[in-house]
Every structure is written in C-alpha cells, then in structure tokens.
Write an enzyme that holds these catalytic residues in place. Structure first.
Site, mmCIF file in Angstrom:
data_model
loop_
_atom_site.group_PDB
_atom_site.id
_atom_site.type_symbol
_atom_site.label_atom_id
_atom_site.label_comp_id
_atom_site.label_asym_id
_atom_site.label_seq_id
_atom_site.Cartn_x
_atom_site.Cartn_y
_atom_site.Cartn_z
ATOM 1 N N ASP A 98 -17.404 0.231 -97.946
ATOM 2 C CA ASP A 98 -16.475 -0.822 -98.723
ATOM 3 C C ASP A 98 -15.307 0.082 -99.567
ATOM 4 O OD1 ASP A 98 -18.451 -2.295 -97.525
ATOM 5 O OD2 ASP A 98 -19.274 -3.324 -99.451
ATOM 6 N N ASP B 121 -16.601 -5.678 -96.930
ATOM 7 C CA ASP B 121 -16.738 -7.048 -97.026
ATOM 8 C C ASP B 121 -15.892 -7.659 -96.597
ATOM 9 O OD1 ASP B 121 -18.959 -6.596 -98.804
ATOM 10 O OD2 ASP B 121 -18.015 -7.188 -100.733
ATOM 11 N N HIS C 85 -15.038 -11.521 -96.471
ATOM 12 C CA HIS C 85 -15.284 -12.802 -96.759
ATOM 13 C C HIS C 85 -14.494 -13.852 -96.648
ATOM 14 C CE1 HIS C 85 -18.544 -10.861 -99.238
ATOM 15 N NE2 HIS C 85 -17.846 -10.211 -100.270
ATOM 16 N N HIS D 261 -12.922 -11.598 -104.022
ATOM 17 C CA HIS D 261 -12.470 -10.217 -103.494
ATOM 18 C C HIS D 261 -12.631 -9.970 -102.168
ATOM 19 C CE1 HIS D 261 -17.047 -10.297 -104.113
ATOM 20 N NE2 HIS D 261 -16.991 -9.152 -103.139
ATOM 21 N N LYS E 154 -19.384 -7.340 -93.100
ATOM 22 C CA LYS E 154 -20.629 -8.118 -93.551
ATOM 23 C C LYS E 154 -19.953 -9.120 -94.387
ATOM 24 C CE LYS E 154 -20.857 -4.162 -96.893
ATOM 25 N NZ LYS E 154 -20.745 -4.879 -98.199
ATOM 26 N N CYS F 271 -23.588 -2.101 -102.881
ATOM 27 C CA CYS F 271 -23.405 -1.950 -101.548
ATOM 28 C C CYS F 271 -23.893 -0.653 -101.021
ATOM 29 C CB CYS F 271 -21.881 -2.173 -101.126
ATOM 30 S SG CYS F 271 -21.786 -3.875 -101.536
#
Length: 184
Positions: free
Chosen positions: A15, A57, A59, A76, A101, A140
C-alpha cells in the site's frame, strides 16, 4: 546492502499509495521515506528474479471503511483516483503482481492475503519466504505479515521500509511478529 534474495523468496510491497503519503487523505507520518528504501529492495528482487508483489487499497467511493459509511477512516484510495495510485517515485517492475484489496463496498481488508488468492499464487510459484514492507506498519503491513505466517511462509519485515500511523503500535507489532515467528 548485499542482495538478500534467493530462489523461493518474494517481495511484498504493501500500500505505498498517494493517500498514505504526507499530504494524502490518510497520511502515514514520514510515509514517503519508505520509497527509496523499497526501491533498493525492488532492485535486488529484480536482479534475483524473484516475484515482486504490490498490494493496494482499491476502494469504491462508498466503501464501508469510510466515516460517512460508519467506518473509521476518511475516504482514501478510491478506485481510479490519484490518491489510489502508487507513489510516483516507487519503481515497480513491469511484471510486478498488483493485488487489489477491499475493492467491494461492503467488505474491508487490511491484509494483502485476504480474499485475493495471494497465498495460493505464491505457493504455486514455490515461494517460501516473504519479505514485507510498506504502509502502514501497524495496520496493513501487520495484517499481511501475520497472514503470510499463518499461510506457512517465513516472514521477514523490512523495518526501514515501513512506517506506522502510531509508532507505539508499530513497535508492538515488531515484537508481536518476533514472538509469532519464535512460536513456529
């Protein structure tokens, strides 16, 4: 630094995205300091011909982890935004595996191993040792390292290539990882 990699190793970069860098919406203190360190590790991994994996990430705009949805965090790493991009100075090789993810609205995930098939992929590649660094050490990176252990991999943390949101929590994880590895 001499090249630490041998056959059966993999490098997992967790990340290192713009929203986690100072100035980002969920900045990790000194998060940009990991980039040159991790670039050195990436260079060694590439020279050794071992897999480089970069998690992110990824999202949706209405992700369950966001405060507006009752979650803990500000928005974020929203899919297809500049904040979700990897840091521009991170030198990922063209053949790096990108692991997305927490990419559905209703489910969060801190670990690069959660619902991604990463453990199976690494086992299929003959990986036995995973070297892990990135952001954030106390979230993470922690979850990914512990899941790697749980999946039977030997785990090596890259401490100078990781930063925590909370330094005490980061230090506690380093101790936890040491204890978990001793118990195996």
């Amino acid at each position: 630094m001499t090249n630490p990699f041998t056959a059966g190793d993999a490098l997992l970069i967790v990340d290192v995205q713009n929203d986690f860098i100072p100035g980002g919406s969920l900045a990790v203190p000194d998060g940009d300091a990991v980039v040159p360190v991790l670039n050195t590790w990436i260079e060694h991994a590439t020279e050794a011909g071992i897999p480089v994996i970069a998690s992110r990430d990824w999202h949706p705009a209405d992700h369950v982890s966001f405060a507006e949805q009752g979650g803990l965090w500000p928005p974020h790493c929203v899919q297809d935004t500049a904040g979700a991009d990897f840091h521009p100075d991170l030198r990922l090789p063209a053949d790096a595996m990108i692991i997305s993810k927490a990419d559905t609205t209703e489910k969060d995930a801190y670990s690069a191993f959660e619902d991604t098939g990463l453990a199976s992929t690494l086992k299929d590649l003959g990986v036995e040792r995973v070297f892990v660094g990135g952001l954030a050490l106390d979230y993470c990176v922690r979850a990914s390292a512990l899941d790697a252990l749980e999946n039977g991999f030997e785990v090596h943390l890259i401490p100078d290539g990781s930063r925590a949101i909370d330094e005490e929590a980061g230090a506690a994880f380093v101790q936890e990882l040491s204890e978990q590895q001793a118990a195996v």
